[in-house]
Design a protein around this motif. Structure first.
Motif, short mmCIF file in Angstrom:
data_model
loop_
_atom_site.label_atom_id
_atom_site.label_comp_id
_atom_site.label_asym_id
_atom_site.label_seq_id
_atom_site.Cartn_x
_atom_site.Cartn_y
_atom_site.Cartn_z
N ASP A 66 0.88 -1.16 0.00
CA ASP A 66 0.00 0.00 0.00
C ASP A 66 0.93 1.22 0.00
O ASP A 66 2.11 1.11 0.31
N GLU A 100 -12.60 16.83 8.70
CA GLU A 100 -11.65 15.73 8.94
C GLU A 100 -11.60 15.32 10.40
O GLU A 100 -11.04 14.28 10.73
N SER A 103 -12.46 11.83 11.05
CA SER A 103 -11.69 10.75 10.42
C SER A 103 -10.35 10.57 11.13
O SER A 103 -9.84 11.50 11.74
N ALA A 108 -6.30 13.16 7.07
CA ALA A 108 -7.16 13.94 7.98
C ALA A 108 -6.30 14.55 9.08
O ALA A 108 -6.43 15.74 9.40
N GLY A 148 -12.28 15.20 -0.59
CA GLY A 148 -11.65 13.92 -0.90
C GLY A 148 -11.02 13.91 -2.28
O GLY A 148 -10.60 14.96 -2.77
N THR A 177 -0.45 14.35 -2.73
CA THR A 177 -1.84 13.91 -2.80
C THR A 177 -2.72 15.15 -2.81
O THR A 177 -2.54 16.05 -1.98
N VAL A 178 -3.65 15.20 -3.75
CA VAL A 178 -4.50 16.39 -3.85
C VAL A 178 -5.88 16.08 -3.25
O VAL A 178 -6.54 15.13 -3.64
N LEU A 218 -0.03 -0.75 -4.67
CA LEU A 218 -1.50 -0.80 -4.74
C LEU A 218 -2.05 0.32 -3.89
O LEU A 218 -1.94 0.29 -2.66
N THR A 219 -2.63 1.34 -4.54
CA THR A 219 -3.04 2.51 -3.75
C THR A 219 -4.39 3.06 -4.20
O THR A 219 -4.80 2.91 -5.36
N GLY A 220 -5.04 3.72 -3.26
CA GLY A 220 -6.30 4.38 -3.57
C GLY A 220 -6.04 5.77 -4.15
O GLY A 220 -6.96 6.43 -4.63
N ASN A 269 -8.94 0.46 4.96
CA ASN A 269 -9.23 0.11 3.57
C ASN A 269 -8.34 -1.02 3.04
O ASN A 269 -8.61 -1.59 1.99
P1 ADP Z 1 -3.70 4.39 0.14
O1 ADP Z 1 -4.33 3.28 -0.59
O2 ADP Z 1 -2.56 4.99 -0.60
O3 ADP Z 1 -3.33 4.04 1.56
P2 ADP Z 1 -6.29 5.45 0.81
O4 ADP Z 1 -6.99 4.33 0.15
O5 ADP Z 1 -6.32 5.51 2.28
O6 ADP Z 1 -4.80 5.56 0.26
O7 ADP Z 1 -6.92 6.78 0.24
C1 ADP Z 1 -7.04 6.94 -1.16
C2 ADP Z 1 -7.35 8.35 -1.50
O8 ADP Z 1 -8.65 8.70 -1.00
C3 ADP Z 1 -6.43 9.35 -0.87
O9 ADP Z 1 -5.29 9.53 -1.67
C4 ADP Z 1 -7.30 10.59 -0.80
O10 ADP Z 1 -7.28 11.25 -2.03
C5 ADP Z 1 -8.67 10.01 -0.55
N1 ADP Z 1 -9.04 10.02 0.88
C6 ADP Z 1 -9.28 8.96 1.66
N2 ADP Z 1 -9.61 9.30 2.91
C7 ADP Z 1 -9.56 10.65 2.94
C8 ADP Z 1 -9.78 11.63 3.94
N3 ADP Z 1 -10.12 11.32 5.20
N4 ADP Z 1 -9.62 12.92 3.60
C9 ADP Z 1 -9.26 13.26 2.37
N5 ADP Z 1 -9.04 12.40 1.37
C10 ADP Z 1 -9.19 11.11 1.64
#
Ligand code: ADP
Ligand code: MG
Length: 380
Positions: A66, A100, A103, A108, A148, A177-178, A218-220, A269
């Motif tokens: 991740d 935030e 969260s 956050a 987000g 990260t934007v 592997l990232t969100g 996640n």
């Molecule tokens: P990763 O998979 O890299 O650990 P996450 O899956 O936790 O990242 O988050 C993926 C994306 O979702 C972040 O890069 C961000 O853009 C958005 N995101 C998730 N949670 C939040 C939050 N609490 N505030 C702002 N953006 C968020």
């Protein structure tokens, strides 16, 4: 020399065979090695939840990481707060931090810390809603706030003008990260957040690759950020903008390609992917759900320990194989001797006493061999 009656002799042989055939060494071969392996791990801060984890880890050929909180240290900082409308950047940060506060995502925490360091007070917020791996929503002073990533905001019907996207893209290309923020359905600003790579990330990935393992990111997060981080750590296989449920799906598809996969992750996640992987690995400081789901927890909070875990599992399984070999070899040799194979030609029988000595020694050999793992792994 044999001087006893045939009945006594046959009884002696029978007892010797029974004593020798006691499968102590065979029974000890696996559990002693696993016990020593897991305790070596525990001493080094590598918590292994069960012997089966060690056995599975030896076959790993792919390690999936991740990004946020795993390859990066998970203490991101707000670098820029860009207002796109008349709103002041302080107000933008204040609203973002207020939302935030519902969260515990690393992003956050970054936003709240930045607001606090500017002396901004958090506003009363209601209707918190967390969208895992995407962002948050809620109401601040009666206005609906959506915050987000791109896909979360656009899914809410918020329009992101192409020229704003150019700004967002250039921030993302530099690894930031934007986070987009919209008030009452209208985009107001962007918050650029950067996290540092873990100091041992590059070295860990290189060592894994050098020892023949595939590495995957592997990232969100969006693809530009993922690519920027992947470039820094030299990972070529990248999956970005992946929703939490799809993270597990990607692990599954790698497994369907006959890969044995470890997933290293920290967030809520990541939990489904940690569970789906053959071996789930979490670092200390990860969310409780990730730690509970993982098979291995790295208490020293060092990525390097991913390599140590794999080495330890391989060394432990080697030990099990050696132990089984010795235990079987002992039985294969000693049982025929106890049964009197040397009697016709050499007149030799193994007395029950010596059979007991041999049986105890075989167990001792197995236990000592398992304990040797201590010095072998320490040297490695
Ligand atoms: P990763 O998979 O890299 O650990 P996450 O899956 O936790 O990242 O988050 C993926 C994306 O979702 C972040 O890069 C961000 O853009 C958005 N995101 C998730 N949670 C939040 C939050 N609490 N505030 C702002 N953006 C968020
Ligand atoms: Mg994460």
């Amino acid at each position: 020399m044999v001087t006893t009656s045939p009945l006594l002799l046959s009884l002696k042989l029978a007892i010797a065979v029974l004593v020798i055939a006691c499968p102590c060494a065979l029974g000890l071969a696996t559990p002693t090695a696993i016990l020593v392996g897991t305790s070596i791990g525990a001493e080094a801060g590598i918590l292994i939840k069960g012997g089966d984890v060690l056995e599975r880890s030896q076959y790993l050929d792919t390690v999936v990481f991740d990004k946020t909180g795993t390859l990066t240290i998970g203490q991101p900082e707000v670098r820029e707060c860009i207002s796109l409308t008349g709103i002041t950047s302080d107000r933008l940060l204040q609203i973002a931090a207020s939302i935030e506060s519902g969260s515990n995502h690393p992003l956050a925490i970054a936003i709240i810390t930045a607001a606090e360091s500017q002396g901004l007070t958090l506003l009363e917020t209601t209707d918190f809603n967390t969208i895992l791996g995407q962002g948050m929503s809620g109401k601040v002073q009666g206005e609906t706030v959506c915050l987000g990533n791109y896909s979360w905001l656009t899914s809410q019907g918020i329009v992101i003008e192409p020229h704003y996207e150019v700004t967002a893209q250039s921030l993302a290309q530099s690894g930031k990260t934007v986070v987009y923020l919209a008030l009452s359905g209208e985009l107001q600003g962007l918050i650029a957040i950067a996290d540092s790579l873990r100091p041992d990330a590059v070295q860990t990935i290189k060592q894994l690759q050098d020892s023949g393992l595939d590495t995957v990111l592997l990232t969100g997060d969006r693809s530009e950020v993922a690519q920027a981080i992947a470039k820094e750590v030299q990972i070529t296989q990248v999956f970005s903008e992946v929703k939490p449920e799809d993270k597990a799906q990607i692990i599954k598809s790698l497994q369907q390609e006959n890969k044995t996969v470890a997933m290293v992750g920290d967030g809520i996640n990541d939990a489904p992917a940690l569970a789906q992987a053959d071996v789930g690995i979490s670092l200390q400081g990860s969310t409780d759900v990730a730690i509970a789901t993982a098979d291995i927890v790295l208490m020293q909070n060092q990525l390097q320990d991913v390599i140590k875990s794999i080495e330890l599992s391989r060394a432990t399984v080697d030990k099990i194989k050696q132990n089984l070999f010795w235990a079987l070899a002992y039985n294969a040799l000693a049982i025929p001797i106890a049964a009197g194979i040397l009697l016709p030609k050499f007149g030799l029988v193994l007395s029950p006493v010596w059979a007991a000595v041999a049986m105890a020694s075989s167990s001792l050999i197995v236990v000592t061999n398992s304990l040797l793992l201590n010095s072998q792994v320490a040297k490695a």
